[in-house]
Design a protein around this motif. Structure first.
Motif, short mmCIF file in Angstrom:
data_model
loop_
_atom_site.label_atom_id
_atom_site.label_comp_id
_atom_site.label_asym_id
_atom_site.label_seq_id
_atom_site.Cartn_x
_atom_site.Cartn_y
_atom_site.Cartn_z
N GLY A 142 -7.91 -44.23 38.91
CA GLY A 142 -7.19 -44.64 37.54
C GLY A 142 -6.54 -45.07 37.55
O GLY A 142 -5.69 -46.26 39.06
N ILE A 143 -5.35 -46.07 36.79
CA ILE A 143 -4.44 -47.30 36.33
C ILE A 143 -2.94 -46.46 37.50
O ILE A 143 -2.82 -45.22 37.24
N TRP A 144 -2.51 -47.35 37.26
CA TRP A 144 -0.91 -46.23 37.78
C TRP A 144 -0.48 -45.43 37.22
O TRP A 144 0.83 -44.98 38.09
N GLU A 145 0.44 -46.42 35.64
CA GLU A 145 0.94 -45.82 35.17
C GLU A 145 0.86 -44.08 35.30
O GLU A 145 2.10 -43.08 35.20
N LEU A 146 -0.62 -43.76 34.86
CA LEU A 146 -1.29 -42.29 34.58
C LEU A 146 -0.67 -41.46 36.17
O LEU A 146 -0.79 -40.85 35.67
N ARG A 147 -1.22 -42.24 36.65
CA ARG A 147 -1.29 -41.78 37.91
C ARG A 147 0.13 -41.57 38.61
O ARG A 147 0.50 -40.02 38.99
N ALA A 330 -17.41 -44.95 41.20
CA ALA A 330 -17.21 -46.09 40.22
C ALA A 330 -17.43 -46.29 38.89
O ALA A 330 -17.93 -45.87 38.40
N PHE A 331 -15.76 -44.43 38.89
CA PHE A 331 -15.88 -44.38 37.52
C PHE A 331 -15.40 -45.66 36.95
O PHE A 331 -14.60 -45.79 37.19
N ARG A 332 -15.60 -45.32 35.29
CA ARG A 332 -15.28 -46.27 34.10
C ARG A 332 -14.57 -45.85 33.31
O ARG A 332 -15.15 -45.30 31.91
N LEU A 333 -13.35 -45.93 33.96
CA LEU A 333 -12.60 -45.19 32.44
C LEU A 333 -11.59 -46.10 32.22
O LEU A 333 -11.43 -47.32 32.17
N SER A 334 -12.00 -45.57 30.96
CA SER A 334 -10.45 -47.15 29.65
C SER A 334 -9.35 -46.90 30.16
O SER A 334 -8.87 -45.76 30.24
N SER A 335 -9.31 -47.94 30.55
CA SER A 335 -7.70 -47.72 30.55
C SER A 335 -6.48 -47.76 29.03
O SER A 335 -4.99 -47.35 29.60
N ILE A 336 -7.09 -47.85 28.27
CA ILE A 336 -6.65 -47.84 27.07
C ILE A 336 -6.11 -46.72 26.80
O ILE A 336 -4.64 -46.16 26.30
N ARG A 337 -7.06 -45.54 26.77
CA ARG A 337 -7.04 -44.44 26.66
C ARG A 337 -6.16 -43.65 27.84
O ARG A 337 -5.23 -42.82 27.33
N GLN A 338 -6.02 -44.08 29.15
CA GLN A 338 -5.42 -43.60 29.97
C GLN A 338 -4.28 -44.24 29.82
O GLN A 338 -3.22 -43.36 29.54
N ALA A 342 -1.31 -41.53 29.60
CA ALA A 342 0.26 -40.94 30.15
C ALA A 342 1.46 -41.38 29.22
O ALA A 342 2.38 -40.79 29.94
N ARG A 343 1.32 -42.22 27.98
CA ARG A 343 2.54 -42.50 27.03
C ARG A 343 2.78 -40.75 26.39
O ARG A 343 4.45 -40.94 26.08
N LEU A 344 2.06 -39.54 26.36
CA LEU A 344 2.27 -38.86 25.98
C LEU A 344 3.03 -37.91 26.95
O LEU A 344 4.04 -37.09 26.74
N TYR A 345 3.00 -38.42 27.97
CA TYR A 345 3.58 -38.21 29.88
C TYR A 345 5.48 -38.03 28.98
O TYR A 345 6.53 -37.69 29.14
N GLN A 346 4.97 -40.01 29.05
CA GLN A 346 6.75 -40.53 28.93
C GLN A 346 7.18 -40.26 27.96
O GLN A 346 8.71 -40.02 28.20
N ASN A 347 7.53 -40.09 27.31
CA ASN A 347 7.47 -39.65 25.84
C ASN A 347 8.15 -38.58 25.42
O ASN A 347 8.52 -38.21 24.12
N GLY A 348 7.37 -37.14 25.98
CA GLY A 348 7.86 -35.82 26.05
C GLY A 348 6.73 -35.50 24.64
O GLY A 348 7.49 -34.24 24.90
#
Length: 460
Positions: A142-147, A330-338, A342-348
């Protein structure tokens, strides 16, 4: 030239294909079917064969034609004959896929208030901000921002904290749990499971050769601490799989944590419903047990909706085996969706959403409670749920719950028999009902149908 038998076989095959296609249609939508020419090209048969299959369907009332437009169809719901054999879970899944069904077996709290629109809007913002490919290399966990966002949400103190490297994100909850079972080497090991337990988890453990030890809840819905201590003392338990609220009052939760520590047991916390308590969240189990023997798993789907199916795992001490298993998977997850999540968490926005969702769930649970009392009366016993989207009911009379299940299927309603939530034959007098339901039948009619099914299913 084709013989008569070959021509007959062709139109029969086309007919069966069209029946399957029609049965996939939503019952409340007018769906246009493929044209004669397109279908002939797709199936590699003559147009006259397609036309004959369509004419049969039209006579049966399964399709109708519109001048200069084509053929349209609405599905005709069919009932499944009762059979005492077969896999009950497979029959449940088959029932949920049939068109026109009212599905009361699912646990889908986000159905009341999905975040799809907000998620898609944030994705567009991410794409505008990052017009080029977002990641130059493969990120299997997974991408760092979401983790980092998940780690921050679970951090409680300087001693009970998580970092981005402790978080692992997979395509869905099932995939994450499969990796965890492999990384822990649980084949043949004893895993104590709070029961009733989700059938997906039970099937995964069984398929992996895990020895499942069930710790059933008592009649009040709480984990039986005396039974828990007995099992820890008499069984070789490598891992205890418990929910984040552990079905216990806060004081008893502390006692359970001390028991697990005394027996040196690792804890795998199921936090799928941890954010869905109707009242402000109480102290979760993870904040009481030894953090050096703690693993946590959950999914975004329960609070965001099906557009965020990813599962995730938190672990501080299994980095090498987990990273290896995630690389192999080797999960191929959309970095855009991740990034959008993450922004849903960050912006409240997620906090606001969870608060609104809890209120809706509580309101629907209260409404379902009223319907249960009005229509089922003393036929079932239950306690009001404190979180999530389901009721756990027990029949007060001895019934054949499989027969009840099949009777409901015939009436276009899917319920979840209680035996699905156990590997040792427990809960045969129980069923789970969702209060975030889908389907076209009025709830009053569904409850009356269930009351009738319970009457007919009584064992004399």
């Amino acid at each position: 030239m084709r013989s008569g038998k070959q021509a007959d076989f062709a139109y029969q095959a086309v007919y069966r294909y069209m029946i399957n296609l029609i049965n996939e249609v939503s019952p409340d939508a007018r769906i246009k079917l493929p044209s004669l020419r397109h279908l002939a090209e797709r199936l590699n048969v003559s147009i006259s064969t397609i036309q004959y299959a369509y004419s049969l369907l039209e006579k049966e009332g399964r399709v109708y034609s519109v001048a200069k437009s084509g053929y349209y169809a609405l599905p005709a719901p069919t009932s499944t004959p009762w059979s005492p054999g077969g896999d009950l879970l497979e029959r449940l899944y088959a029932g949920t896929r049939r068109p026109g069904m009212r599905v009361l077996s699912a646990d889908e709290p986000a159905l009341l208030l999905p975040l799809d629109a907000a998620l898609l809007q944030l994705e567009r913002e991410v794409v505008r901000q990052y017009p080029r490919p977002l990641e130059p290399y493969f990120q299997p966990c997974g991408i760092w921002e979401l983790r980092a966002a998940i780690a921050a949400r679970y951090t409680q103190s300087p001693t009970r904290y998580w970092q981005a490297d402790d978080v692992y994100i997979g395509a869905d909850l099932r995939g994450v749990l499969e990796i965890l079972i492999e990384a822990l080497g649980l084949k043949g090991a004893g895993v104590l499971v709070e029961s009733p337990c989700d059938w997906i988890i039970l099937r995964l453990l069984q398929d992996a050769g895990v020895r499942v030890i069930e710790a059933p809840c008592n009649e009040s819905g709480s984990l039986d601490l005396m039974r828990l201590e007995h099992l820890l003392h008499t069984e070789t338990v490598q891992l205890a799989l418990l929910s984040s609220t552990a079905s216990l009052p806060p004081q008893e939760r502390v006692h359970a944590a001390r028991l697990l520590e005394r027996y040196g047991c690792w804890v795998l916390e199921n936090d799928v419903h941890g954010e869905l308590e109707y009242e402000p969240p109480t102290c979760h189990l993870r904040n009481l047990v030894n953090p050096d023997r703690l693993l946590v798993f959950s999914t975004f789907e329960k609070i965001i909706g099906p557009e965020a199916p990813y599962g995730y795992l938190l672990s501080r001490h299994l980095s090498a085996p987990l990273q290896r298993q995630f690389v192999l998977r080797a999960f191929r997850l959309s970095s855009i969706r991740q990034r959008a999540i993450a922004r849903l968490y960050q912006n409240g926005r997620l906090d606001q959403h969870v608060q609104a969702l809890r209120a809706l769930l509580k309101m629907h649970a209260t409404s379902m409670n009223t319907h249960l009392r009005q229509h089922l009366g003393d036929r079932v016993s239950y306690r009001m749920p404190q979180a999530g989207a389901t009721f756990w009911l027990r029949s007060t009379q001895a019934v054949d719950m499989r027969r009840v299940f099949q009777h409901m299927l015939a009436q276009q309603v899917v319920i979840a028999p209680g035996e699905l939530f156990s590997v040792s034959g427990l809960y045969r007098q129980h069923l789970r009902l969702s209060h975030t339901f889908s389907g076209h039948l009025p709830l009053e009619q569904v409850m009356e149908t269930l009351a009738q099914a319970l009457r007919q299913g009584q064992i004399s």
